[in-house]
Design an enzyme around this catalytic site. Sequence first.
Site, PDB file in Angstrom:
ATOM      1  N   SER A 187       0.826  -1.209   0.000  1.00 34.86           N
ATOM      2  CA  SER A 187       0.000   0.000   0.000  1.00 34.86           C
ATOM      3  C   SER A 187       0.854   1.250   0.000  1.00 34.86           C
ATOM      4  O   SER A 187       1.591   1.522   0.958  1.00 34.86           O
ATOM      5  CB  SER A 187      -0.928   0.018   1.217  1.00 34.86           C
ATOM      6  OG  SER A 187      -1.480   1.316   1.368  1.00 34.86           O
TER       7      SER A 187
ATOM      8  N   GLN B 201      -0.358   4.114   0.244  1.00 34.56           N
ATOM      9  CA  GLN B 201      -0.943   5.027   1.234  1.00 34.56           C
ATOM     10  C   GLN B 201      -0.311   4.801   2.600  1.00 34.56           C
ATOM     11  O   GLN B 201       0.025   5.745   3.304  1.00 34.56           O
ATOM     12  CB  GLN B 201      -2.457   4.834   1.299  1.00 34.56           C
ATOM     13  CG  GLN B 201      -3.143   5.257   0.003  1.00 34.56           C
ATOM     14  CD  GLN B 201      -4.635   5.034   0.024  1.00 34.56           C
ATOM     15  OE1 GLN B 201      -5.184   4.512   0.994  1.00 34.56           O
ATOM     16  NE2 GLN B 201      -5.311   5.430  -1.036  1.00 34.56           N
TER      17      GLN B 201
ATOM     18  N   ASP C 292      -5.567   0.268  -9.466  1.00 34.11           N
ATOM     19  CA  ASP C 292      -6.830   0.975  -9.728  1.00 34.11           C
ATOM     20  C   ASP C 292      -7.403   0.654 -11.115  1.00 34.11           C
ATOM     21  O   ASP C 292      -8.445   1.190 -11.488  1.00 34.11           O
ATOM     22  CB  ASP C 292      -6.615   2.486  -9.599  1.00 34.11           C
ATOM     23  CG  ASP C 292      -6.338   2.881  -8.147  1.00 34.11           C
ATOM     24  OD1 ASP C 292      -6.805   2.172  -7.235  1.00 34.11           O
ATOM     25  OD2 ASP C 292      -5.654   3.897  -7.934  1.00 34.11           O
TER      26      ASP C 292
HETATM   27  C1  S3P Z   1      -2.900   5.566  -3.867  1.00 32.76           C
HETATM   28  C2  S3P Z   1      -2.607   4.285  -3.508  1.00 32.76           C
HETATM   29  C3  S3P Z   1      -3.474   3.133  -3.797  1.00 32.76           C
HETATM   30  C4  S3P Z   1      -4.539   3.484  -4.836  1.00 32.76           C
HETATM   31  C5  S3P Z   1      -5.174   4.821  -4.592  1.00 32.76           C
HETATM   32  C6  S3P Z   1      -4.118   5.912  -4.618  1.00 32.76           C
HETATM   33  C7  S3P Z   1      -1.958   6.647  -3.522  1.00 32.76           C
HETATM   34  O1  S3P Z   1      -4.111   2.729  -2.596  1.00 32.76           O
HETATM   35  O2  S3P Z   1      -5.530   2.486  -4.878  1.00 32.76           O
HETATM   36  O3  S3P Z   1      -6.147   5.112  -5.560  1.00 32.76           O
HETATM   37  O4  S3P Z   1      -2.064   7.760  -4.077  1.00 32.76           O
HETATM   38  O5  S3P Z   1      -1.065   6.405  -2.688  1.00 32.76           O
HETATM   39  P1  S3P Z   1      -3.429   1.688  -1.575  1.00 32.76           P
HETATM   40  O6  S3P Z   1      -2.241   2.329  -0.986  1.00 32.76           O
HETATM   41  O7  S3P Z   1      -4.484   1.415  -0.545  1.00 32.76           O
HETATM   42  O8  S3P Z   1      -3.107   0.483  -2.416  1.00 32.76           O
END
Ligand code: S3P
Length: 443
Positions: A173, A175, A326
């Site tokens: 992730s 995020q 995504d």
């Molecule tokens: C993102 C990370 C992804 C992605 C989201 C944007 C980001 O999520 O699905 O649309 O900008 O860091 P995850 O970190 O939960 O995989």
Amino acid sequence: MDQTVAPLAARRSGPLRGHVRVPGDKSISLRSLILGAMAVGETRITGMLEGEDAISTANAMRALGALVERTGEQAWRIMGVGVAGFAQPRAALDFGNSGTGCRLSMGAVASCPITAIFDGDASLRSRPMRRILDPLEKFGARTVDQQQGGRLPITVKGALDPIPVVYDVPVPSAQVKSAVLLAGLAAPGETTVIEQEATRDHTERMLRHFGAEIAVTPNGAHGRRITLKGQPELVPNPVTVPADPSSAAFPLVAALIVPGSEVILEGVMTNVTRTGLFKTLREMGASVEELNVRVEGGEDVADLLVRASALKGVDVPPERAPSMIDEYLVLGVAAAYAEGTTRMRGLKELRVKESDRLAAAAAMLRINGVDVEIEGDDLIVHGKGRVTGGGLVATHMDHRIAMSALVMGLASDKPVQVDDTAFIATSFPGFVEMMRAMGAEYS
Ligand code: S3P
């Protein structure tokens, strides 16, 4: 967010034509707002995504004391307050539909001596936040989730004296990685994030762009080890946001499946941590050419020339998932129009997106006559080269379900309907108008 429900139907269209630019990348736009708010002085952003997710994140940065102004079309200016300089917000921070805005801001707040309540819409309130709270508590932040299930609304009481952390992220992730790095900015010493699978690296790039010291080394076959030196003074630097490859995915797949189409998508980011879809589509036989390959604002970009193509089914390996996480919904659409079976492996993380996208992808395809199965965490689509259509797709407050269905209906025998297009505005304002200008028939 405008709560008016807006249904729409896509019908079989003539060849799509045009030279278009999709909106700015969502990941980079949100990071530029947050890092701009943490820098000392003025950050100028051009090419900013002006979707609902960016607006809610901009509002949160204002509530935390930064000055955030729109100065022109896709042009924004931020006066930041410095690392650990956020002010106590007077009300709960409402991130609407934006998981990224919410989770990254939690990281930024966690090592700041303030208390903030994080909240969002029904979709965001249903998404897991434990994965973020766990590492943030290691910095010394205290968190309270009133409902106990690791769901919003959540109060974060930032650490007075944050301690640096070494964190091995248990799920792939970007995020979580980014929240840890942002929290690490205010801690002394070094904060390290270990990833078993490399995810999008925009936070690392932008931190460097703003003057932070950050070292990245490989970790195993697919992972990375990222070390940030704490307590830098972030120096503002202009940010140019490239076109979002995750948004480009929709007109791109539309051009592949509508016979006779030829479309140019301008200035699309081709950072390898984001281009798993393009690679997969090429393996399926898609004609996607990169023209004017260049670097803009520190990111690789290219104009993509896309021509309608006969596609065939392929096997998509699980290690590719982080670079196209995504894009599986719209890949499912391409797979339905391909000849043969496409197996997309290792999609566990899809279950915790804006909706349960693994279930939603199968439902969207099945209701339109596509032969589809879920086996464990794999999505299997048996493509027949054509799609019957005629289904009504439930969007579940998920922008990408709406856009995928509206792409699928452009070449199906019968129209494909979606129950609500309102959430498209979170990431791709102007989607319907741009597609119509290329020849898409929506009514
Ligand atoms: C993102 C990370 C992804 C992605 C989201 C944007 C980001 O999520 O699905 O649309 O900008 O860091 P995850 O970190 O939960 O995989």
